[in-house]
Scaffold this active site. Structure first.
Site, short mmCIF file in Angstrom:
data_model
loop_
_atom_site.label_atom_id
_atom_site.label_comp_id
_atom_site.label_asym_id
_atom_site.label_seq_id
_atom_site.Cartn_x
_atom_site.Cartn_y
_atom_site.Cartn_z
NE ARG A 77 -3.53 0.29 2.51
CZ ARG A 77 -4.78 0.65 1.75
NH1 ARG A 77 -5.35 -0.29 1.18
NH2 ARG A 77 -5.48 1.54 2.02
NE ARG A 89 2.59 8.22 -6.11
CZ ARG A 89 1.48 8.84 -5.91
NH1 ARG A 89 1.60 10.27 -5.42
NH2 ARG A 89 0.57 8.29 -5.40
NE ARG A 100 -2.23 -1.89 16.72
CZ ARG A 100 -1.68 -1.92 18.03
NH1 ARG A 100 -1.80 -2.59 18.95
NH2 ARG A 100 -1.06 -0.68 18.07
NE ARG A 127 -3.49 8.55 10.03
CZ ARG A 127 -4.48 8.19 8.90
NH1 ARG A 127 -4.14 8.49 7.80
NH2 ARG A 127 -5.52 7.41 9.36
CD GLU A 151 -5.10 7.67 12.81
OE1 GLU A 151 -4.79 6.22 12.47
OE2 GLU A 151 -5.87 8.20 12.25
CE1 TYR A 187 -7.46 0.14 6.30
CE2 TYR A 187 -6.61 0.34 4.02
CZ TYR A 187 -7.00 0.78 5.25
OH TYR A 187 -7.02 2.22 5.39
CG ASP A 244 -8.92 2.00 0.00
OD1 ASP A 244 -8.71 2.49 1.18
OD2 ASP A 244 -8.16 1.86 -1.15
#
Length: 378
Positions: free
Chosen positions: A178, A182, A256, A287, A309, A356, A358
Site C-alpha cells: 500500500r 515515485r 488493531r 497522525r 490518532e 482492509y 477502501d
C-alpha cells in the site's frame, strides 16, 4: 429484542449494508430491516459537526473518497456531490516536513540532493541492492528492498511499529504494497483515481439518502445473535466480525483499533493540511488530523479542530485486521463453517471478510453481491 419479521435482515449500517439495503428496497421492492449496534448510521465513515468550532469531522479517522471503478462512481453520484479536495499526506521527521508517498521531492529533500528522476532511481537502487537478495517474507525486508534502510527508518519503521503494535519483521510483506514509491513530483496520494474528494454535505448525508426508502427500517443500539428466532423470509446479511458472531468458536481474530483525542485550537489553521504523519517513536500518536482542510469550499471560523490518532489493540472496536498466517487460517474456519451451515445466511464487507477495504472496494463488493442476489429474489 423482540422477534423481527422482514424480507431481508441486514446487520450493520456501513457502506456494505446500506448499499445492499438500498438496492434490495429500490430494485427488488422488498422490505429490509438493518440492525446497527451503534447509535448512528454510516459505520466508520460517519461524520458529525463539532459543536464548538462548527467544523465537520470524521469521527473514526479521515476518510477520503477515491475510486477508479466506474460502476462505483456511477452508483454513488446519485447520492452526493464531491468537492475538489485532493489528498496529499505529509510526514514530520526531525522537525521537517516531507511528502508521502515517498517521491522525488522526498528523496531530494531527505538526502539534500538535486536528482533528476533517473538519477534518483539509480541512487535508490544503490541503497536497496544489499537487500535485494534477501527473502522478502516480512514487512521490513520487503520495505528495505524497495526504498532502502535510511528512508525506511525515517518514515516507515516507527510508524508501522506504532500502527500495528508489532516489530515490522513480524508483519506480512503484503502490507507494504500500500506504500508506493515515485520518482516524480506528483503529490496526490491517489494518483490514478478517476474521482476523489469529500462529499460536499458530509458522509452521513450519503447514508441517510441510501436508506430513505420507506421499505427500509434501521434499529439502532441493536445487537445480533446468530442463534436467534427472527422471521426472515429470504436472507440475513451480516457485516460484522465472524469471531464475535460465533462467540470465538475457532478462536479470536486479532485487530488493531484506534482512539482519537480532539483538541480545539485558538487559531484559524494549525498545521496547514488535513493529515500529517508522525513516525518517530517519541510521539505516541501516529497522525494529526485537521478536518477544516477537507472542506475547502466552506468558511469556518477563527478556531480550528485537530484530532490526534492513537493506535491501540481493541478487538471490541475493530479497524485493521492483523492479516498474518494464523489469523487467516482462523478466519477461513469461520467462513467455511458459516457457508456450510445456513443457506439463508450470508456475510460480507470489511469486517466479515477480515480485509482492509477502501470505501469504493466495499461499495463495489456490495453492488456485485446484489447482482448475484437479484437473480434469485426477483
Amino acid at each position: 429484542m423482540k422477534k423481527i419479521k422482514t424480507d431481508f435482515l441486514i446487520v450493520g449500517a456501513g457502506f456494505y449494508g446500506c448499499v445492499l439495503a438500498e438496492r434490495i428496497a429500490s430494485v427488488l421492492k422488498k422490505k429490509v430491516i438493518i440492525l446497527e449496534k451503534r447509535d448512528h448510521i454510516g459505520g466508520n465513515c460517519y461524520s458529525e459537526i463539532d459543536k464548538e468550532t462548527g467544523i465537520e469531522f470524521h469521527k473514526y479517522g479521515t476518510h477520503i473518497f477515491h475510486t477508479s471503478i466506474n460502476s462505483v462512481w456511477n452508483y454513488l453520484k446519485d447520492f452526493t456531490y464531491f468537492n475538489n479536495y485532493r489528498h496529499q499526506v505529509l510526514s514530520r521527521h526531525k522537525k521537517k516536513i516531507y511528502q508521502l508517498p515517498i517521491n522525488l521531492e522526498t528523496i531530494n529533500n531527505f538526502f539534500n540532493k538535486d536528482f533528476t528522476p533517473t538519477e534518483a532511481k539509480d541512487y535508490i537502487n544503490k541503497q536497496t541492492i544489499k537487500f535485494s537478495k534477501s527473502a522478502k517474507n516480512n514487512f521490513e525486508t520487503k520495505a528495505k528492498s524497495q526504498i532502502g534502510e535510511k528512508l525506511y527508518n525515517a518514515f516507515i519503521k516507527g510508524y508501522t511499529f506504532k500502527q500495528w503494535g508489532k516489530n515490522p519483521k513480524h508483519l506480512p510483506a503484503s502490507i507494504f504494497n500500500r506504500l508506493p514509491l515515485r520518482f516524480d513530483y506528483n503529490e496526490s496520494y491517489f494518483k490514478n483515481a478517476i474521482v476523489q474528494g469529500i462529499p460536499t454535505d458530509g458522509y452521513t448525508k450519503i447514508f441517510k439518502r441510501l436508506v430513505e426508502n420507506k421499505k427500509i427500517e434501521i434499529i439502532y443500539n441493536s445487537s445480533f445473535e446468530y442463534e436467534n428466532n427472527h422471521d426472515v423470509k429470504y436472507l440475513t446479511i451480516y457485516t460484522g466480525p465472524l469471531d464475535k458472531l460465533l462467540k470465538n468458536k475457532f478462536g479470536q481474530l486479532d485487530w488493531r483499533s484506534l482512539k482519537f483525542k480532539k483538541h480545539v485550537m485558538n487559531c484559524e489553521d494549525y498545521q496547514g493540511t488535513s493529515v500529517i504523519n508522525f513516525p518517530e517513536l517519541k510521539y505516541k500518536f501516529t497522525r494529526i488530523h485537521e478536518p477544516r482542510h477537507l472542506h475547502i469550499e466552506r468558511n469556518y471560523g477563527k478556531k480550528t479542530l485537530i484530532i490526534k490518532e492513537y493506535p491501540i489493540l481493541d478487538n471490541n472496536e475493530p479497524y485493521y485486521p492483523i492479516n498474518d498466517k494464523a489469523n487467516r487460517s482462523r478466519h477461513k474456519k469461520y467462513k467455511d463453517y458459516l457457508n456450510k451451515k445456513d443457506k439463508k445466511f450470508i456475510f460480507g464487507g470489511r469486517l466479515a471478510d477480515y480485509a482492509y477495504y477502501d470505501m469504493d472496494m466495499t461499495i463495489s463488493a456490495a453492488l456485485k453481491k446484489f447482482n448475484q442476489l437479484k437473480k434469485n429474489y426477483k
